[in-house]
Design a protein around this motif. Sequence first.
Motif, PDB file in Angstrom:
ATOM      1  N   TRP A  46      -0.943  18.998  22.059  1.00  0.00           N
ATOM      2  CA  TRP A  46      -1.726  17.979  21.352  1.00  0.00           C
ATOM      3  C   TRP A  46      -0.996  16.649  21.233  1.00  0.00           C
ATOM      4  O   TRP A  46      -1.625  15.611  21.027  1.00  0.00           O
ATOM      5  CB  TRP A  46      -2.094  18.490  19.954  1.00  0.00           C
ATOM      6  N   GLU A  47       0.301  16.655  21.361  1.00  0.00           N
ATOM      7  CA  GLU A  47       1.054  15.399  21.301  1.00  0.00           C
ATOM      8  C   GLU A  47       0.700  14.504  22.491  1.00  0.00           C
ATOM      9  O   GLU A  47       0.936  13.298  22.460  1.00  0.00           O
ATOM     10  CB  GLU A  47       2.561  15.676  21.285  1.00  0.00           C
ATOM     11  N   LYS A  48       0.128  15.096  23.541  1.00  0.00           N
ATOM     12  CA  LYS A  48      -0.257  14.334  24.734  1.00  0.00           C
ATOM     13  C   LYS A  48      -1.706  13.862  24.664  1.00  0.00           C
ATOM     14  O   LYS A  48      -2.220  13.289  25.625  1.00  0.00           O
ATOM     15  CB  LYS A  48      -0.050  15.192  25.982  1.00  0.00           C
ATOM     16  N   PHE A  49      -2.357  14.114  23.530  1.00  0.00           N
ATOM     17  CA  PHE A  49      -3.749  13.669  23.374  1.00  0.00           C
ATOM     18  C   PHE A  49      -3.776  12.147  23.352  1.00  0.00           C
ATOM     19  O   PHE A  49      -3.101  11.516  22.543  1.00  0.00           O
ATOM     20  CB  PHE A  49      -4.316  14.224  22.068  1.00  0.00           C
ATOM     21  N   LYS A 104      -4.593   8.139  22.893  1.00  0.00           N
ATOM     22  CA  LYS A 104      -5.117   7.280  21.830  1.00  0.00           C
ATOM     23  C   LYS A 104      -5.884   6.149  22.519  1.00  0.00           C
ATOM     24  O   LYS A 104      -5.291   5.162  22.967  1.00  0.00           O
ATOM     25  CB  LYS A 104      -3.982   6.716  20.965  1.00  0.00           C
ATOM     26  N   LEU A 105      -7.181   6.320  22.639  1.00  0.00           N
ATOM     27  CA  LEU A 105      -8.021   5.359  23.351  1.00  0.00           C
ATOM     28  C   LEU A 105      -9.218   4.990  22.491  1.00  0.00           C
ATOM     29  O   LEU A 105      -9.637   5.746  21.621  1.00  0.00           O
ATOM     30  CB  LEU A 105      -8.516   5.958  24.676  1.00  0.00           C
ATOM     31  N   ASP A 106      -9.788   3.834  22.789  1.00  0.00           N
ATOM     32  CA  ASP A 106     -10.985   3.385  22.080  1.00  0.00           C
ATOM     33  C   ASP A 106     -12.228   3.970  22.752  1.00  0.00           C
ATOM     34  O   ASP A 106     -13.172   3.262  23.110  1.00  0.00           O
ATOM     35  CB  ASP A 106     -11.035   1.857  22.061  1.00  0.00           C
ATOM     36  N   ILE A 107     -12.183   5.276  22.963  1.00  0.00           N
ATOM     37  CA  ILE A 107     -13.263   6.036  23.596  1.00  0.00           C
ATOM     38  C   ILE A 107     -13.413   7.329  22.801  1.00  0.00           C
ATOM     39  O   ILE A 107     -12.407   7.936  22.432  1.00  0.00           O
ATOM     40  CB  ILE A 107     -12.916   6.364  25.071  1.00  0.00           C
ATOM     41  N   PRO A 108     -14.626   7.758  22.485  1.00  0.00           N
ATOM     42  CA  PRO A 108     -14.774   9.018  21.748  1.00  0.00           C
ATOM     43  C   PRO A 108     -14.208  10.198  22.548  1.00  0.00           C
ATOM     44  O   PRO A 108     -14.689  10.483  23.653  1.00  0.00           O
ATOM     45  CB  PRO A 108     -16.286   9.148  21.556  1.00  0.00           C
ATOM     46  N   LEU A 109     -13.208  10.852  21.999  1.00  0.00           N
ATOM     47  CA  LEU A 109     -12.566  11.976  22.676  1.00  0.00           C
ATOM     48  C   LEU A 109     -12.769  13.252  21.867  1.00  0.00           C
ATOM     49  O   LEU A 109     -12.610  13.263  20.644  1.00  0.00           O
ATOM     50  CB  LEU A 109     -11.073  11.718  22.864  1.00  0.00           C
ATOM     51  N   ILE A 110     -13.118  14.324  22.567  1.00  0.00           N
ATOM     52  CA  ILE A 110     -13.392  15.619  21.953  1.00  0.00           C
ATOM     53  C   ILE A 110     -12.246  16.566  22.297  1.00  0.00           C
ATOM     54  O   ILE A 110     -11.875  16.700  23.470  1.00  0.00           O
ATOM     55  CB  ILE A 110     -14.720  16.199  22.459  1.00  0.00           C
ATOM     56  N   LEU A 111     -11.698  17.223  21.290  1.00  0.00           N
ATOM     57  CA  LEU A 111     -10.610  18.175  21.496  1.00  0.00           C
ATOM     58  C   LEU A 111     -11.174  19.594  21.581  1.00  0.00           C
ATOM     59  O   LEU A 111     -11.954  20.016  20.740  1.00  0.00           O
ATOM     60  CB  LEU A 111      -9.610  18.090  20.335  1.00  0.00           C
ATOM     61  N   THR A 165      -4.122  14.785  16.567  1.00  0.00           N
ATOM     62  CA  THR A 165      -4.811  14.073  17.643  1.00  0.00           C
ATOM     63  C   THR A 165      -5.703  12.937  17.169  1.00  0.00           C
ATOM     64  O   THR A 165      -5.997  12.024  17.935  1.00  0.00           O
ATOM     65  CB  THR A 165      -5.688  15.049  18.440  1.00  0.00           C
ATOM     66  N   ASP A 166      -6.196  13.016  15.933  1.00  0.00           N
ATOM     67  CA  ASP A 166      -7.188  12.071  15.431  1.00  0.00           C
ATOM     68  C   ASP A 166      -8.414  12.043  16.351  1.00  0.00           C
ATOM     69  O   ASP A 166      -8.991  10.987  16.623  1.00  0.00           O
ATOM     70  CB  ASP A 166      -6.590  10.666  15.290  1.00  0.00           C
ATOM     71  N   ALA A 167      -8.799  13.220  16.837  1.00  0.00           N
ATOM     72  CA  ALA A 167      -9.924  13.334  17.765  1.00  0.00           C
ATOM     73  C   ALA A 167     -11.229  12.906  17.097  1.00  0.00           C
ATOM     74  O   ALA A 167     -11.426  13.112  15.902  1.00  0.00           O
ATOM     75  CB  ALA A 167     -10.051  14.770  18.260  1.00  0.00           C
TER      76      ALA A 167
END
Length: 213
Positions: free
Chosen positions: A149-152, A154-161, A177-179
């Motif tokens: 999860w540390e590799k998740f 951080k983008l201004d795009i909705p990301l689903i974990l 992740t702040d998913a």
Amino acid sequence: MRTRAKICGITRIEDVHAAVDAGVDAIGFVFYEPSPRHVTVQHAQQLVKHIPAYVSIVGLFVNATSDEIAQVLAEVPLDILQFHGDETAAQCQQIARKHQRRWYKAIQVKPDLDVIAEIKQYHQAGASAMLLDAWHPELKGGTGHCFDWEKFPKLDIPLILAGGLTPENIEDAIKTTDAYAVDVSGGVEFAKGIKDQQLIQQFMQGVQRGSAQ
């Protein structure tokens, strides 16, 4: 903002009710025959009758043709298409436009994959979100494994974990992740395709705690 949550691979009416009662944002049906969580169009028709408004209905497809997806859409009112196979960005875009549905793409986080480039490619093609799942050489989701999860990103795009999420680790997963959203299947089951009402409740409680940061 609370992290959104989807319960995927639902096959029973009582599990639909358990998910809705727990406050999920979306319910996923698997239209991929090799999966132990696969549902037929006729089965899905019966299940969606128990899903109220404001809970999204997601259809998961793996390398399905446009005609195969059309057959499902003719009978099941899917809100969103989830492409979970080897579909290219152009293929996803073409199918979604033809059927006038929002969509997102699942990608498996392989060690040698440029995840950010992959995300941007599909997002530019019109994906409403991107789902990041653990990599498995044979399985298309539902692996029960986590990636780092540390590799998740951080983008201004909705990301689903997705991948290996459980009631025990979901709070930490969200905080790490702040998913935008999380997607669980096996982590709330007591058998393949058979959900556990208590685990669903505990999972959603963990989502709430993880979101309150």
